[in-house]
Design a protein around this motif. Structure first.
Motif, PDB file in Angstrom:
ATOM      1  N   GLN A 175       4.694  13.549  -2.818  1.00  0.00           N
ATOM      2  CA  GLN A 175       5.036  12.365  -3.590  1.00  0.00           C
ATOM      3  C   GLN A 175       4.348  11.135  -3.010  1.00  0.00           C
ATOM      4  O   GLN A 175       4.025  11.080  -1.822  1.00  0.00           O
ATOM      5  N   ARG A 176       4.153  10.159  -3.862  1.00  0.00           N
ATOM      6  CA  ARG A 176       3.609   8.892  -3.403  1.00  0.00           C
ATOM      7  C   ARG A 176       4.630   8.226  -2.499  1.00  0.00           C
ATOM      8  O   ARG A 176       5.828   8.180  -2.823  1.00  0.00           O
ATOM      9  N   GLU A 177       4.164   7.696  -1.375  1.00  0.00           N
ATOM     10  CA  GLU A 177       5.078   7.074  -0.422  1.00  0.00           C
ATOM     11  C   GLU A 177       4.574   5.704  -0.004  1.00  0.00           C
ATOM     12  O   GLU A 177       3.360   5.447   0.028  1.00  0.00           O
ATOM     13  N   LEU A 178       5.533   4.867   0.337  1.00  0.00           N
ATOM     14  CA  LEU A 178       5.197   3.539   0.817  1.00  0.00           C
ATOM     15  C   LEU A 178       4.573   3.635   2.204  1.00  0.00           C
ATOM     16  O   LEU A 178       5.086   4.326   3.076  1.00  0.00           O
ATOM     17  N   VAL A 179       3.469   2.910   2.377  1.00  0.00           N
ATOM     18  CA  VAL A 179       2.845   2.790   3.697  1.00  0.00           C
ATOM     19  C   VAL A 179       3.235   1.460   4.326  1.00  0.00           C
ATOM     20  O   VAL A 179       3.734   1.403   5.444  1.00  0.00           O
ATOM     21  N   ALA A 180       2.990   0.374   3.590  1.00  0.00           N
ATOM     22  CA  ALA A 180       3.298  -0.953   4.100  1.00  0.00           C
ATOM     23  C   ALA A 180       3.352  -1.923   2.940  1.00  0.00           C
ATOM     24  O   ALA A 180       2.683  -1.730   1.923  1.00  0.00           O
ATOM     25  N   SER A 198      -6.198   4.381  14.803  1.00  0.00           N
ATOM     26  CA  SER A 198      -5.711   5.660  15.335  1.00  0.00           C
ATOM     27  C   SER A 198      -5.377   6.636  14.214  1.00  0.00           C
ATOM     28  O   SER A 198      -4.311   7.269  14.214  1.00  0.00           O
ATOM     29  N   LEU A 199      -6.273   6.749  13.267  1.00  0.00           N
ATOM     30  CA  LEU A 199      -6.034   7.659  12.146  1.00  0.00           C
ATOM     31  C   LEU A 199      -5.948   9.101  12.633  1.00  0.00           C
ATOM     32  O   LEU A 199      -6.677   9.515  13.539  1.00  0.00           O
ATOM     33  N   ASN A 200      -5.014   9.836  12.036  1.00  0.00           N
ATOM     34  CA  ASN A 200      -4.811  11.220  12.463  1.00  0.00           C
ATOM     35  C   ASN A 200      -4.779  12.138  11.241  1.00  0.00           C
ATOM     36  O   ASN A 200      -4.800  11.661  10.092  1.00  0.00           O
ATOM     37  N   PRO A 201      -4.737  13.442  11.451  1.00  0.00           N
ATOM     38  CA  PRO A 201      -4.812  14.384  10.327  1.00  0.00           C
ATOM     39  C   PRO A 201      -3.646  14.292   9.345  1.00  0.00           C
ATOM     40  O   PRO A 201      -3.700  14.938   8.294  1.00  0.00           O
ATOM     41  N   LYS A 202      -2.604  13.525   9.649  1.00  0.00           N
ATOM     42  CA  LYS A 202      -1.499  13.349   8.694  1.00  0.00           C
ATOM     43  C   LYS A 202      -1.737  12.170   7.754  1.00  0.00           C
ATOM     44  O   LYS A 202      -0.958  11.949   6.833  1.00  0.00           O
ATOM     45  N   ASP A 203      -2.795  11.411   7.996  1.00  0.00           N
ATOM     46  CA  ASP A 203      -3.035  10.210   7.194  1.00  0.00           C
ATOM     47  C   ASP A 203      -3.889  10.398   5.950  1.00  0.00           C
ATOM     48  O   ASP A 203      -3.867   9.542   5.068  1.00  0.00           O
ATOM     49  N   GLY A 240       2.221  -3.105 -10.948  1.00  0.00           N
ATOM     50  CA  GLY A 240       1.281  -2.034 -11.250  1.00  0.00           C
ATOM     51  C   GLY A 240       0.435  -1.642 -10.078  1.00  0.00           C
ATOM     52  O   GLY A 240       0.602  -2.134  -8.958  1.00  0.00           O
ATOM     53  N   TRP A 241      -0.471  -0.725 -10.371  1.00  0.00           N
ATOM     54  CA  TRP A 241      -1.247  -0.041  -9.357  1.00  0.00           C
ATOM     55  C   TRP A 241      -2.742  -0.233  -9.540  1.00  0.00           C
ATOM     56  O   TRP A 241      -3.219  -0.424 -10.670  1.00  0.00           O
ATOM     57  N   GLY A 242      -3.449  -0.127  -8.445  1.00  0.00           N
ATOM     58  CA  GLY A 242      -4.881   0.019  -8.505  1.00  0.00           C
ATOM     59  C   GLY A 242      -5.256   1.463  -8.763  1.00  0.00           C
ATOM     60  O   GLY A 242      -4.393   2.335  -8.923  1.00  0.00           O
ATOM     61  N   GLN A 243      -6.554   1.715  -8.781  1.00  0.00           N
ATOM     62  CA  GLN A 243      -7.032   3.054  -9.116  1.00  0.00           C
ATOM     63  C   GLN A 243      -6.992   3.997  -7.919  1.00  0.00           C
ATOM     64  O   GLN A 243      -7.119   5.216  -8.092  1.00  0.00           O
ATOM     65  N   GLY A 244      -6.820   3.472  -6.741  1.00  0.00           N
ATOM     66  CA  GLY A 244      -6.738   4.300  -5.541  1.00  0.00           C
ATOM     67  C   GLY A 244      -8.069   4.431  -4.828  1.00  0.00           C
ATOM     68  O   GLY A 244      -9.139   4.350  -5.441  1.00  0.00           O
ATOM     69  N   THR A 245      -7.981   4.648  -3.530  1.00  0.00           N
ATOM     70  CA  THR A 245      -9.172   4.874  -2.722  1.00  0.00           C
ATOM     71  C   THR A 245      -8.867   6.007  -1.744  1.00  0.00           C
ATOM     72  O   THR A 245      -7.799   6.054  -1.140  1.00  0.00           O
ATOM     73  N   GLN A 246      -9.807   6.922  -1.610  1.00  0.00           N
ATOM     74  CA  GLN A 246      -9.591   8.110  -0.805  1.00  0.00           C
ATOM     75  C   GLN A 246      -9.831   7.837   0.673  1.00  0.00           C
ATOM     76  O   GLN A 246     -10.839   7.220   1.041  1.00  0.00           O
ATOM     77  N   VAL A 247      -8.902   8.290   1.488  1.00  0.00           N
ATOM     78  CA  VAL A 247      -9.068   8.246   2.940  1.00  0.00           C
ATOM     79  C   VAL A 247      -9.065   9.684   3.447  1.00  0.00           C
ATOM     80  O   VAL A 247      -8.126  10.440   3.177  1.00  0.00           O
ATOM     81  N   THR A 248     -10.104  10.039   4.166  1.00  0.00           N
ATOM     82  CA  THR A 248     -10.242  11.380   4.729  1.00  0.00           C
ATOM     83  C   THR A 248     -10.418  11.273   6.232  1.00  0.00           C
ATOM     84  O   THR A 248     -11.196  10.443   6.707  1.00  0.00           O
ATOM     85  N   TRP A 253       0.842  -1.184   0.000  1.00  0.00           N
ATOM     86  CA  TRP A 253       0.000   0.000   0.000  1.00  0.00           C
ATOM     87  C   TRP A 253       0.882   1.240   0.000  1.00  0.00           C
ATOM     88  O   TRP A 253       1.850   1.333   0.765  1.00  0.00           O
ATOM     89  N   TYR A 254       0.542   2.163  -0.865  1.00  0.00           N
ATOM     90  CA  TYR A 254       1.197   3.456  -0.934  1.00  0.00           C
ATOM     91  C   TYR A 254       0.124   4.525  -0.760  1.00  0.00           C
ATOM     92  O   TYR A 254      -1.065   4.247  -0.926  1.00  0.00           O
ATOM     93  N   ARG A 255       0.548   5.723  -0.455  1.00  0.00           N
ATOM     94  CA  ARG A 255      -0.407   6.818  -0.370  1.00  0.00           C
ATOM     95  C   ARG A 255       0.198   8.084  -0.955  1.00  0.00           C
ATOM     96  O   ARG A 255       1.412   8.266  -0.948  1.00  0.00           O
ATOM     97  N   GLN A 256      -0.693   8.934  -1.430  1.00  0.00           N
ATOM     98  CA  GLN A 256      -0.259  10.201  -1.998  1.00  0.00           C
ATOM     99  C   GLN A 256      -1.228  11.292  -1.554  1.00  0.00           C
ATOM    100  O   GLN A 256      -2.416  11.243  -1.883  1.00  0.00           O
ATOM    101  N   ALA A 257      -0.702  12.234  -0.801  1.00  0.00           N
ATOM    102  CA  ALA A 257      -1.476  13.389  -0.369  1.00  0.00           C
ATOM    103  C   ALA A 257      -1.291  14.511  -1.387  1.00  0.00           C
ATOM    104  O   ALA A 257      -0.291  14.529  -2.116  1.00  0.00           O
ATOM    105  N   PRO A 258      -2.207  15.445  -1.440  1.00  0.00           N
ATOM    106  CA  PRO A 258      -2.095  16.543  -2.410  1.00  0.00           C
ATOM    107  C   PRO A 258      -0.769  17.286  -2.277  1.00  0.00           C
ATOM    108  O   PRO A 258      -0.357  17.648  -1.167  1.00  0.00           O
TER     109      PRO A 258
END
Length: 124
Positions: free
Chosen positions: A44-49, A84-89, A113-121, A36-41
């Motif tokens: 850069q895209r970063e590795l999560v796990a 324990s999601l926080n405002p940096k996630d 390759g990659w999936g299309q992504g899913t938004q976490v807010t 899993w990777y994540r990319q905030a506005p």
């Protein structure tokens, strides 16, 4: 011929939990690793796990102890339990897979390759 489909994103309050799922489909015969990777506005895209076929895992320091990656080898699924999601996630979370599949022609191919992504807010 390989698809990665994520699900489970959404809106959660600070301190809450979400569980992301990623399903890999296609004529897959070996999955070397998924992650899993994540990319905030604006970032850069970063590795999560990430998790290997043998079950070894690697988590970013920023999520270590809060997020857990796991997989169902039989179903070609990978999960990300986020606690324990926080405002940096908040970000778009992308599934990544390194695998091998058989094409319609009967040939072996590598896929990274990659999936299309899913938004976490995360918001109160």
């Amino acid at each position: 011929q390989v698809q990665l489909v994520e699900s489970g994103g959404g809106l959660v309050q600070p301190g809450g939990s979400l569980r992301l799922s990623c399903a890999a489909s296609g004529n897959i015969f070996r999955i070397n690793a998924m992650g899993w990777y994540r990319q905030a506005p604006g970032k850069q895209r970063e590795l999560v796990a990430a998790i290997t076929s043998g079950g070894s895992t690697n988590c970013a320091d920023s999520v270590n102890g809060r997020f857990t990656i796991s997989r169902d080898n039989a179903e070609n699924l990978v999960y990300l339990q986020m606690n324990s999601l926080n405002p940096k996630d908040p970000a778009i979370y992308y599934c990544h897979a390194d695998l091998q599949y058989i094409s319609y022609a009967g040939l072996s191919h590598n896929f990274r390759g990659w999936g299309q992504g899913t938004q976490v807010t995360v918001s109160s």
